[in-house]
Design a protein around this motif. Structure first.
Motif, mmCIF file in Angstrom:
data_model
loop_
_atom_site.group_PDB
_atom_site.id
_atom_site.type_symbol
_atom_site.label_atom_id
_atom_site.label_comp_id
_atom_site.label_asym_id
_atom_site.label_seq_id
_atom_site.Cartn_x
_atom_site.Cartn_y
_atom_site.Cartn_z
ATOM 1 N N GLU A 56 0.771 -1.214 -0.138
ATOM 2 C CA GLU A 56 0.107 -0.025 -0.017
ATOM 3 C C GLU A 56 0.783 1.241 -0.093
ATOM 4 N N TYR A 57 0.126 2.068 -0.374
ATOM 5 C CA TYR A 57 1.052 3.648 -0.380
ATOM 6 C C TYR A 57 0.083 4.473 0.773
ATOM 7 N N LYS A 58 0.745 5.158 1.811
ATOM 8 C CA LYS A 58 -0.050 5.476 2.905
ATOM 9 C C LYS A 58 0.210 7.179 2.759
ATOM 10 N N LEU A 59 -0.802 7.897 2.566
ATOM 11 C CA LEU A 59 -0.762 9.489 2.424
ATOM 12 C C LEU A 59 -1.480 9.975 3.625
ATOM 13 N N SER A 60 -0.800 11.293 4.058
ATOM 14 C CA SER A 60 -1.306 11.908 5.276
ATOM 15 C C SER A 60 -1.038 13.270 5.036
ATOM 16 N N VAL A 61 -2.044 13.975 5.676
ATOM 17 C CA VAL A 61 -1.803 15.586 5.824
ATOM 18 C C VAL A 61 -1.873 15.971 7.244
ATOM 19 N N SER A 62 -0.959 16.298 7.710
ATOM 20 C CA SER A 62 -1.056 16.831 9.221
ATOM 21 C C SER A 62 -0.466 18.465 9.580
ATOM 22 N N GLY A 63 -1.059 18.961 10.663
ATOM 23 C CA GLY A 63 -0.703 20.012 10.993
ATOM 24 C C GLY A 63 -1.604 20.555 12.300
ATOM 25 N N PRO A 64 -1.294 21.741 12.825
ATOM 26 C CA PRO A 64 -1.874 22.384 14.054
ATOM 27 C C PRO A 64 -3.458 22.777 13.723
ATOM 28 N N GLY A 65 -4.155 22.732 14.609
ATOM 29 C CA GLY A 65 -5.731 22.989 14.319
ATOM 30 C C GLY A 65 -6.393 23.492 15.452
ATOM 31 N N SER A 66 -7.610 23.932 15.199
ATOM 32 C CA SER A 66 -8.596 24.109 16.473
ATOM 33 C C SER A 66 -8.861 22.956 17.270
ATOM 34 N N PHE A 67 -9.327 22.846 18.230
ATOM 35 C CA PHE A 67 -9.326 21.515 19.293
ATOM 36 C C PHE A 67 -10.588 21.015 18.639
ATOM 37 N N ILE A 68 -10.365 19.327 18.573
ATOM 38 C CA ILE A 68 -11.322 18.508 18.077
ATOM 39 C C ILE A 68 -11.723 17.449 19.107
ATOM 40 N N ASN A 98 -11.277 1.220 -1.907
ATOM 41 C CA ASN A 98 -11.054 0.092 -1.160
ATOM 42 C C ASN A 98 -10.176 0.380 0.171
ATOM 43 N N GLY A 99 -10.250 1.822 0.634
ATOM 44 C CA GLY A 99 -9.561 2.433 1.714
ATOM 45 C C GLY A 99 -10.457 2.740 2.594
ATOM 46 N N THR A 100 -9.776 3.504 3.606
ATOM 47 C CA THR A 100 -10.467 4.080 4.549
ATOM 48 C C THR A 100 -9.525 5.328 5.023
ATOM 49 N N LEU A 101 -10.533 6.591 5.134
ATOM 50 C CA LEU A 101 -10.131 7.773 5.670
ATOM 51 C C LEU A 101 -10.201 7.942 7.338
ATOM 52 N N GLN A 102 -9.045 8.195 8.041
ATOM 53 C CA GLN A 102 -8.970 8.225 9.200
ATOM 54 C C GLN A 102 -8.587 9.528 9.809
ATOM 55 N N LEU A 103 -8.770 9.836 11.187
ATOM 56 C CA LEU A 103 -8.169 10.900 11.852
ATOM 57 C C LEU A 103 -7.394 10.396 13.192
ATOM 58 N N ARG A 104 -6.260 10.925 13.115
ATOM 59 C CA ARG A 104 -5.258 10.655 14.430
ATOM 60 C C ARG A 104 -5.177 12.084 15.028
ATOM 61 N N THR A 105 -5.392 12.470 16.151
ATOM 62 C CA THR A 105 -5.096 13.638 16.783
ATOM 63 C C THR A 105 -5.104 13.420 18.368
ATOM 64 N N ASP A 106 -4.253 14.578 18.931
ATOM 65 C CA ASP A 106 -4.079 14.628 20.168
ATOM 66 C C ASP A 106 -4.874 15.867 20.782
ATOM 67 N N GLY A 107 -6.000 16.381 19.873
ATOM 68 C CA GLY A 107 -6.954 17.187 20.339
ATOM 69 C C GLY A 107 -6.600 18.716 19.390
ATOM 70 N N TYR A 108 -5.207 18.673 19.409
ATOM 71 C CA TYR A 108 -4.813 20.260 18.724
ATOM 72 C C TYR A 108 -3.998 20.021 17.470
ATOM 73 N N HIS A 165 -3.483 17.614 14.321
ATOM 74 C CA HIS A 165 -4.472 16.480 13.627
ATOM 75 C C HIS A 165 -3.651 16.147 12.294
ATOM 76 N N THR A 166 -3.887 14.695 12.041
ATOM 77 C CA THR A 166 -3.376 14.074 10.972
ATOM 78 C C THR A 166 -4.461 13.242 10.213
ATOM 79 N N PHE A 167 -4.882 13.524 8.963
ATOM 80 C CA PHE A 167 -5.787 12.894 8.253
ATOM 81 C C PHE A 167 -4.856 11.712 7.241
ATOM 82 N N HIS A 168 -5.214 10.345 7.527
ATOM 83 C CA HIS A 168 -4.372 9.593 6.577
ATOM 84 C C HIS A 168 -5.157 8.737 5.773
#
Length: 354
Positions: free
Chosen positions: A277-289, A330-340, A342-345
């Protein structure tokens, strides 16, 4: 319907049982009469008396057997067809526009499987109806505010209560543009939904690094104005994908990262080539989730901050569309975050080697 079928089966069974018993009775009668007739010391009177008595008993026993067999068959079939009767009544309620309760079944045979499949269908239809109603409610809510603003200002302008200005016309233009964008996104959601399990007609081999670079270039002016740095670290790879679809996913994720940017640090776009597979992610600081928002962030029209989303033109459809596109790959879009931070991959399958 089920009652008519039950009676048809019962009448058919009575006919079959009657023919079988009558033929068996005739055979027994003829055989017994023949055997008695072969006995030399039996007189004609006794022979006739035996034949008459045997004939009467055979008729009595045949009648009892037919009635008993028919009753047993009727009640057994009635019990076996009870699920079909309930299924018919449930379908009538469904036809009338009400969703019936799930049917109970303990059977594992074909009828039991039919009831289980019907229950799954009822649950699916009910969920689809709830989602449809929710979507219509959300659409009405989202359209009400900009339309009310436009209508209010236009009414004020027509009555001379307020005077037109470039700033006012610009605000009205932005509100109309937001409605247009929302309609376009809804059309995109419908398009991706309609694809279902179909394969993409426009899949092609795409240089994923070049595609990501093109997406970043689209936001070069906005990134420069907001003084946000973007760091791209992508492994070289060519993927068999729907170019416009994956470009839209990356664009949506990068746009969200810019619009909801808070704090310090760069926005990172990373691509990692794995074994299959090829894993793509976009991450950065943002408002609290919050954790609650994390679970619902991919739902249609869902927005964490309604007021802020309206300021940035958000409609709550971008992530929902992205999720649909990735699922079609055939993939899944997921969010990984510590609250502030965020990484969408998501992961895309690598093309198979020939």
């Amino acid at each position: 319907m089920a009652t008519q079928l039950l009676w048809r089966l019962t009448i058919t069974n009575i006919i079959i049982i009657s023919l079988f018993i009558l033929l068996s009775g005739v055979a027994v009668y003829q055989s017994a009469c023949f055997l008695v007739d072969r006995i030399t010391d039996v007189g004609t009177a006794r022979q006739l008396s035996f034949n008459s008595t045997l004939f009467q008993y055979l008729w009595i026993f045949s009648f009892i057997a037919i009635v008993a067999g028919s009753l047993i068959h009727y009640f057994m079939m009635k019990r076996m067809m009870q699920p079909i009767t309930e299924l018919t009544q449930s379908m009538k309620r469904l036809k009338d526009g009400t969703y019936p309760a799930v049917l109970e079944t303990n059977s594992k045979d074909e009828i039991g499987q039919l009831v289980e499949h019907y229950n799954e269908l009822i649950i699916l239809l009910r969920e689809n109806e709830q989602n449809r109603n929710k979507m219509l409610t959300d659409m009405a809510h989202e359209l009400r505010t900009p339309l009310s603003n436009i209508n209010g200002y236009l009414e004020g302008l027509s009555k001379g209560v307020i005077e037109g200005s470039p700033e006012l016309y610009q605000s009205l233009h932005l509100e109309a543009k937001r409605i247009t964008n929302m309609m376009q996104q809804l059309h995109q959601v419908k398009e991706w939904d309609s694809l279902g399990e179909q394969s993409f007609p426009k899949r092609e081999m795409v240089d994923i690094k070049e595609l990501a670079a093109n997406c970043v270039n689209l936001f070069e002016w906005e990134l420069s104005n907001q003084q946000i740095d973007v760091v791209c670290q992508l492994d070289e790879s060519r993927l068999f994908i729907h170019r416009e679809g994956i470009q839209q996913v990356l664009t949506n994720l990068l746009q969200n990262a810019i619009h909801y940017y808070q704090g310090k640090g760069a926005i990172h776009i990373t691509g990692e080539r794995l074994e299959t597979e090829y894993k793509l992610s976009v991450s950065g600081p943002g408002s609290f989730i919050s954790e609650e928002n994390q679970a619902a962030i991919f739902e249609r029209f869902y927005r964490i901050e309604v007021s802020r989303s309206r300021e940035t033109g958000g409609s709550g459809l971008g992530l929902a569309i992205s999720k649909e596109i990735i699922e079609q790959h055939n993939g899944t879009l997921q969010l990984r975050t510590d609250g502030y931070h965020h990484t969408f991959h998501f992961k895309l399958p690598l093309p198979k080697r020939m």
